[in-house]
Write a protein that holds these residues in place. Structure first.
Motif, PDB file in Angstrom:
ATOM      1  N   VAL A 122     -10.420 -26.561  -7.707  1.00  0.00           N
ATOM      2  CA  VAL A 122     -10.044 -25.643  -6.631  1.00  0.00           C
ATOM      3  C   VAL A 122      -8.589 -25.874  -6.237  1.00  0.00           C
ATOM      4  O   VAL A 122      -8.141 -27.017  -6.096  1.00  0.00           O
ATOM      5  N   VAL A 123      -7.857 -24.778  -6.054  1.00  0.00           N
ATOM      6  CA  VAL A 123      -6.460 -24.814  -5.630  1.00  0.00           C
ATOM      7  C   VAL A 123      -6.340 -24.096  -4.288  1.00  0.00           C
ATOM      8  O   VAL A 123      -6.835 -22.977  -4.135  1.00  0.00           O
ATOM      9  N   TYR A 124      -5.689 -24.754  -3.328  1.00  0.00           N
ATOM     10  CA  TYR A 124      -5.381 -24.091  -2.062  1.00  0.00           C
ATOM     11  C   TYR A 124      -3.938 -23.598  -2.115  1.00  0.00           C
ATOM     12  O   TYR A 124      -2.999 -24.375  -2.219  1.00  0.00           O
ATOM     13  N   GLU A 125      -3.763 -22.288  -2.078  1.00  0.00           N
ATOM     14  CA  GLU A 125      -2.444 -21.664  -2.060  1.00  0.00           C
ATOM     15  C   GLU A 125      -2.063 -21.426  -0.603  1.00  0.00           C
ATOM     16  O   GLU A 125      -2.570 -20.510   0.047  1.00  0.00           O
ATOM     17  N   SER A 126      -1.182 -22.257  -0.064  1.00  0.00           N
ATOM     18  CA  SER A 126      -0.899 -22.269   1.365  1.00  0.00           C
ATOM     19  C   SER A 126       0.127 -21.199   1.738  1.00  0.00           C
ATOM     20  O   SER A 126       1.301 -21.286   1.358  1.00  0.00           O
ATOM     21  N   HIS A 127      -0.322 -20.214   2.496  1.00  0.00           N
ATOM     22  CA  HIS A 127       0.583 -19.204   3.033  1.00  0.00           C
ATOM     23  C   HIS A 127       0.823 -19.422   4.521  1.00  0.00           C
ATOM     24  O   HIS A 127       1.340 -18.540   5.215  1.00  0.00           O
ATOM     25  N   SER A 128       0.441 -20.602   5.007  1.00  0.00           N
ATOM     26  CA  SER A 128       0.708 -20.980   6.387  1.00  0.00           C
ATOM     27  C   SER A 128       1.241 -22.403   6.388  1.00  0.00           C
ATOM     28  O   SER A 128       0.904 -23.200   5.512  1.00  0.00           O
ATOM     29  N   SER A 129       2.071 -22.732   7.354  1.00  0.00           N
ATOM     30  CA  SER A 129       2.664 -24.065   7.398  1.00  0.00           C
ATOM     31  C   SER A 129       1.610 -25.131   7.658  1.00  0.00           C
ATOM     32  O   SER A 129       0.672 -24.915   8.428  1.00  0.00           O
ATOM     33  N   CYS A 130       1.792 -26.280   7.034  1.00  0.00           N
ATOM     34  CA  CYS A 130       0.892 -27.404   7.255  1.00  0.00           C
ATOM     35  C   CYS A 130       0.796 -27.750   8.739  1.00  0.00           C
ATOM     36  O   CYS A 130      -0.270 -28.090   9.242  1.00  0.00           O
ATOM     37  N   LEU A 131       1.910 -27.661   9.452  1.00  0.00           N
ATOM     38  CA  LEU A 131       1.964 -28.037  10.870  1.00  0.00           C
ATOM     39  C   LEU A 131       1.925 -26.831  11.797  1.00  0.00           C
ATOM     40  O   LEU A 131       2.401 -26.908  12.935  1.00  0.00           O
ATOM     41  N   GLY A 165      10.109 -28.467   2.157  1.00  0.00           N
ATOM     42  CA  GLY A 165       9.843 -29.064   3.459  1.00  0.00           C
ATOM     43  C   GLY A 165       8.372 -29.080   3.800  1.00  0.00           C
ATOM     44  O   GLY A 165       7.835 -30.089   4.282  1.00  0.00           O
ATOM     45  N   ASP A 166       7.686 -27.966   3.559  1.00  0.00           N
ATOM     46  CA  ASP A 166       6.256 -27.907   3.850  1.00  0.00           C
ATOM     47  C   ASP A 166       5.476 -28.813   2.903  1.00  0.00           C
ATOM     48  O   ASP A 166       4.481 -29.424   3.297  1.00  0.00           O
TER      49      ASP A 166
END
Length: 372
Positions: A122-131, A165-166
């Motif tokens: 499974v891959v999480y494609e992050s379109h929101s900032s970790c923080l 950075g993210d």
């Protein structure tokens, strides 16, 4: 290889929707990839951008928003039931489709996906900032939720961040992090803006993140020096829209409110610069979109997107410390020099090519091959 994407919906003319459609289309058109798309709550809404007919398209019919009809414990119970239904239908489709890899794009889906994925990577494609929970000053309950999701994310094969950075923030949670920037749907007209119009563009939601309030403060400074220029807002829906739009319309300072449009590239080409006042950005898709049309851009150096995209003083300006005065001065500098606008616009048109589909998607192919 069969790749399964799990996304909320593709029903709005938004940047993420455009990115996902472009990626899915590229995958079925390049190489030996079979692509399946599971939308969670598309319903009867059409997919807003042209999706290749070779992409399998299925909707789970899960309406998470129904929980807001209730409050207190009733809402908690309803949310639990909806998630159980989501898991059940998701598991049925995973067994039916038998993908080699699963990609999902919403952090709050991580528990559901991980429970039913079996042994599929499974891959999480992050379109929101970790923080994002910190940037948004979320309450203790939301912070707890994010902490729980972050703990589960450790079990995914990879987190794909959009910026360096993210990615550094995600690496504090899991070592399985890589950076692949967004695919940017490029201006394909063969033309770029001549930067002659006295038109400034903002594209984004009316939300705390996009910070339209500060944009209006900047415009107060700018309008005093250049009352012949216009600011055009192409604002998507957000929780501050109902408050801000009536205020904007009463300002009488050449600020024009537009509905979201599917022809935003035409508006870029008719403009002379783009402004971004976000408090934080996972990427900042509107920046390279506008740059591909030959527009110089001005943005706050917020965490973490703009600094990855803008070369300060070359194709735009990065403003430190969220200084309204410094931001306004750079906007006025551009207004006062057509040659500078054109020079930066041409530089942006070249640098935005980094995000062309044919340059970004091979990074995804490399990742898929690595994980499978």
């Amino acid at each position: 290889m069969k790749v399964l994407y799990v996304v909320t919906a593709l029903a709005m003319h938004g940047g993420i929707e455009r990115v996902l459609v472009d990626k899915l289309n590229w995958l079925v058109d390049n190489g030996d990839y079979e692509v399946e798309l599971l939308t969670v709550n598309q319903g009867s809404h059409p997919i807003v951008f042209p999706l290749d007919l070779r992409v399998g398209n299925h909707d789970l019919g899960i309406c998470f928003h129904h929980k807001y009809q209730f409050s207190g414990w009733k809402r908690i119970r309803m949310e639990y039931r909806i998630h159980k239904l989501f898991q059940q239908r998701l598991e049925e489709w995973i067994k039916k489709l038998s993908p080699h890899i699963i990609v999902f794009t919403r952090l709050d889906f991580v528990c559901d996906v991980m429970k039913v994925r079996g042994d599929i990577p499974v891959v999480y494609e992050s379109h929101s900032s970790c923080l994002s929970y910190k940037f948004e000053n979320e309450n203790w309950l939301h912070r707890f939720q994010f902490s729980f999701w972050h703990n589960v994310i450790k079990n995914t094969k990879m987190v794909v961040a959009l910026t360096q950075g993210d990615a550094e923030e995600w690496r504090k949670i899991t070592p399985n992090v890589t950076v692949i920037p967004n695919v940017v749907h490029q201006n394909d007209t063969g033309c770029i803006s001549d930067c002659r119009s006295k038109s400034v563009i903002f594209v984004g939601r009316y939300s705390y993140q996009k910070d339209v309030r500060t944009l209006l403060q900047i415009w107060d400074f700018v309008y005093q020096r250049h009352p012949d220029w216009h600011l055009h807002l192409y604002g998507d829906y957000g929780d501050e829209r109902e408050i801000l739009v009536p205020q904007i319309k009463s300002m009488k300072k050449n600020v024009v409110v537009h509905e979201p449009t599917s022809t935003i590239y035409k508006e870029y080409l008719d403009g002379s610069m783009l402004l971004l006042t976000s408090r934080y950005e996972p990427f900042g898709l509107v920046l390279p979109e506008a740059m591909s049309c030959g527009l110089p851009v001005v943005a706050f150096d917020c965490p973490y997107g703009p600094a990855d995209i803008i070369s300060d003083g070359v194709d735009g300006f990065l403003i430190k410390d969220r200084s309204v005065e410094k931001f306004a001065n750079k906007v006025c500098l551009l207004m006062e020099s057509e040659n500078l606008r054109r020079k930066m616009g041409h530089a942006g048109a070249l640098s935005s090519q980094r995000y062309q589909t044919n340059r970004v998607m091979p990074l995804w192919i490399k990742l898929f091959d690595q994980l499978c």
